[in-house]
Design a protein around this motif. Structure first.
Motif, PDB file in Angstrom:
ATOM      1  N   HIS A 112      -5.268  14.302  -2.039  1.00  0.00           N
ATOM      2  CA  HIS A 112      -3.992  13.864  -1.480  1.00  0.00           C
ATOM      3  C   HIS A 112      -3.085  13.379  -2.598  1.00  0.00           C
ATOM      4  O   HIS A 112      -3.534  13.004  -3.680  1.00  0.00           O
ATOM      5  CB  HIS A 112      -4.188  12.731  -0.465  1.00  0.00           C
ATOM      6  N   LEU A 113      -1.817  13.360  -2.308  1.00  0.00           N
ATOM      7  CA  LEU A 113      -0.802  12.899  -3.239  1.00  0.00           C
ATOM      8  C   LEU A 113      -0.450  11.463  -2.938  1.00  0.00           C
ATOM      9  O   LEU A 113      -0.532  11.033  -1.796  1.00  0.00           O
ATOM     10  CB  LEU A 113       0.437  13.773  -3.081  1.00  0.00           C
ATOM     11  N   TYR A 114      -0.066  10.716  -3.962  1.00  0.00           N
ATOM     12  CA  TYR A 114       0.319   9.335  -3.716  1.00  0.00           C
ATOM     13  C   TYR A 114       1.425   8.937  -4.671  1.00  0.00           C
ATOM     14  O   TYR A 114       1.658   9.579  -5.705  1.00  0.00           O
ATOM     15  CB  TYR A 114      -0.881   8.392  -3.876  1.00  0.00           C
ATOM     16  N   ALA A 115       2.116   7.862  -4.336  1.00  0.00           N
ATOM     17  CA  ALA A 115       3.131   7.273  -5.218  1.00  0.00           C
ATOM     18  C   ALA A 115       3.034   5.766  -5.098  1.00  0.00           C
ATOM     19  O   ALA A 115       2.580   5.230  -4.081  1.00  0.00           O
ATOM     20  CB  ALA A 115       4.533   7.742  -4.822  1.00  0.00           C
ATOM     21  N   TYR A 116       3.431   5.091  -6.155  1.00  0.00           N
ATOM     22  CA  TYR A 116       3.413   3.631  -6.147  1.00  0.00           C
ATOM     23  C   TYR A 116       4.648   3.110  -6.881  1.00  0.00           C
ATOM     24  O   TYR A 116       5.039   3.661  -7.915  1.00  0.00           O
ATOM     25  CB  TYR A 116       2.159   3.103  -6.847  1.00  0.00           C
ATOM     26  N   TRP A 117       5.276   2.070  -6.339  1.00  0.00           N
ATOM     27  CA  TRP A 117       6.309   1.365  -7.092  1.00  0.00           C
ATOM     28  C   TRP A 117       6.077  -0.126  -6.945  1.00  0.00           C
ATOM     29  O   TRP A 117       5.654  -0.621  -5.894  1.00  0.00           O
ATOM     30  CB  TRP A 117       7.726   1.755  -6.645  1.00  0.00           C
ATOM     31  N   GLY A 118       6.307  -0.835  -8.045  1.00  0.00           N
ATOM     32  CA  GLY A 118       6.112  -2.277  -8.038  1.00  0.00           C
ATOM     33  C   GLY A 118       7.182  -2.967  -8.862  1.00  0.00           C
ATOM     34  O   GLY A 118       7.702  -2.410  -9.824  1.00  0.00           O
ATOM     35  N   LYS A 119       7.493  -4.177  -8.475  1.00  0.00           N
ATOM     36  CA  LYS A 119       8.523  -4.962  -9.148  1.00  0.00           C
ATOM     37  C   LYS A 119       8.025  -6.394  -9.314  1.00  0.00           C
ATOM     38  O   LYS A 119       7.261  -6.895  -8.477  1.00  0.00           O
ATOM     39  CB  LYS A 119       9.814  -4.946  -8.316  1.00  0.00           C
TER      40      LYS A 119
END
Length: 387
Positions: free
Chosen positions: A230-237
């Motif tokens: 599966h594909l995934y993405a992550y963003w964090g701040k």
């Protein structure tokens, strides 16, 4: 049996939409009744799953909804209330809209051919409560952006170790990256994870922001089969004080129905196979400086295993020295350093990072022609125990 394909990073067709509402933090400390739990779940899912114009059910049993592009989950974010949707990046390098990697069939094509949303909509996976609970697991065990750049040792929590084998670029000022990730289907147990990613990050340590995208085998989160990629993405701040995996919170603006990673006018764009999938708007990162530039980049593999089990395969399960057709790789590694200026990073500016060289290794260098001018080989066998 591992499959062997190339792809330029993909995100959204398999992404889960989840919103963890602030109401959860305000609930009374007493243990809620089963009925209260069910009501909270119903309200939470109602906030997450926007009204559908059209819906489809896949052969795997998932439901996908066609949502009005202007009413998607992203705009529940308080910084995006008055945001105008951008349908494509401006000033994008030529490789954003041209791809010389060809294949007979998309190895990560998840939706059936007859699934097609109307114009003016985007397609999203309808979220279940199981999705909500399982999606939290990734972040809790360390699969997040800052750890790839701010720590030199293994990230080991009470449940087990997290390992990476990457090549890193930075610190430097740049505006985007590219990489073709070789796709495999490593065998892992129910509680293990194995995948590959590329990531960008920037800002001062106390306000560190990051974005990473890639592929992953995680039976507990993506339950179609033990070996399904599966594909995934992550963003964090702010060192992960806000942000999320996939689209498990408002933030990512989807523009595509169908994914390199690029900064255009402050927005971080995600593209795949000549198509712009969507972007993380600049307004999400205004106070961290990540809307203007990135400082770090990474490409490579990552795995997790609980302490009760031996470590899983990374990549193909072969050592990097075994090379093409056996080892997992990332090729066509590029960095955007200015207005439409794309470079092959100098070898001496790339740094290998192996959190356990006994278990997982890297090998990188330069080839004679595209897309092998800058290539990373990475991986390792299953069953490693670090002593």
């Amino acid at each position: 049996m591992a499959s062997f394909h190339n792809f330029v990073l993909l995100l959204l067709l398999t992404a889960t939409l989840i919103l963890v509402t602030e109401a959860a933090q305000e609930r009374r400390r007493a243990i809620p009744s089963e009925e209260e739990k069910k009501e909270f779940e119903r309200q939470q899912l109602k906030a997450i799953n926007k009204p559908a114009i059209k819906s489809f059910k896949t052969e795997q049993g998932d439901i996908f909804d066609c949502i009005n592009i202007h009413k998607q989950l992203a705009f529940d974010h308080h910084l995006l209330k008055n945001h105008s949707v951008q349908l494509k990046p401006t000033n994008a390098p030529e490789w954003i809209t041209s791809n010389n990697i060809l294949w007979e069939a998309d190895p990560l094509q998840y939706l059936q051919e007859e699934i097609n949303c109307p114009d003016g909509t985007v397609i999203v996976k309808r979220t279940t409560m199981q999705d909500l609970m399982l999606a939290k697991r990734l972040k809790s065990i360390g699969f997040n952006g800052p750890l790839n750049f701010l720590t030199e040792r293994n990230n080991t929590d009470v449940t087990g170790p997290y390992y990476v084998a990457t090549v890193n670029f930075g610190p430097s000022n740049f505006y985007g990256v590219k990489g073709n990730l070789n796709l495999w289907g490593p065998q892992v147990s129910q509680d293990q994870m194995s995948g590959a990613f590329m990531a960008v990050a920037g800002g001062p340590k106390e306000r560190f922001s990051s974005i990473s995208v890639g592929w992953m085998v995680d039976p507990s989160l993506y339950q179609i089969s033990q070996y399904h990629v599966h594909l995934y993405a992550y963003w964090g701040k702010d060192n992960d004080k806000s942000g999320c995996y996939d689209i498990t919170c408002p933030g990512f603006v989807q523009v595509s129905k169908t994914i390199p990673l690029d900064l255009a006018n402050g927005d971080w764009w995600f593209a795949y196979n000549d198509e712009n999938v969507g972007y993380w708007p600049a307004s999400l990162f205004l106070d961290s400086g990540f809307d203007k530039r990135a400082n770090y980049a990474a490409w490579g593999g990552q795995v997790y295993s609980p302490v009760t089990e031996k470590a899983p395969v990374m990549g193909s399960g072969n050592w990097p020295r075994e090379g093409l057709s056996k080892a997992a790789y990332v090729n066509s590694i590029k960095v955007i350093t200015g207005f439409k200026k794309v470079i092959d990073p100098e070898i001496n500016r790339l740094k290998a990072r192996e959190t356990s060289s006994k278990c997982y290794r890297t090998l990188y260098g330069n080839g004679d022609k595209e897309p092998w001018l800058r290539t990373l080989y990475y991986g390792g066998h299953a069953g490693c125990i670090e002593t």
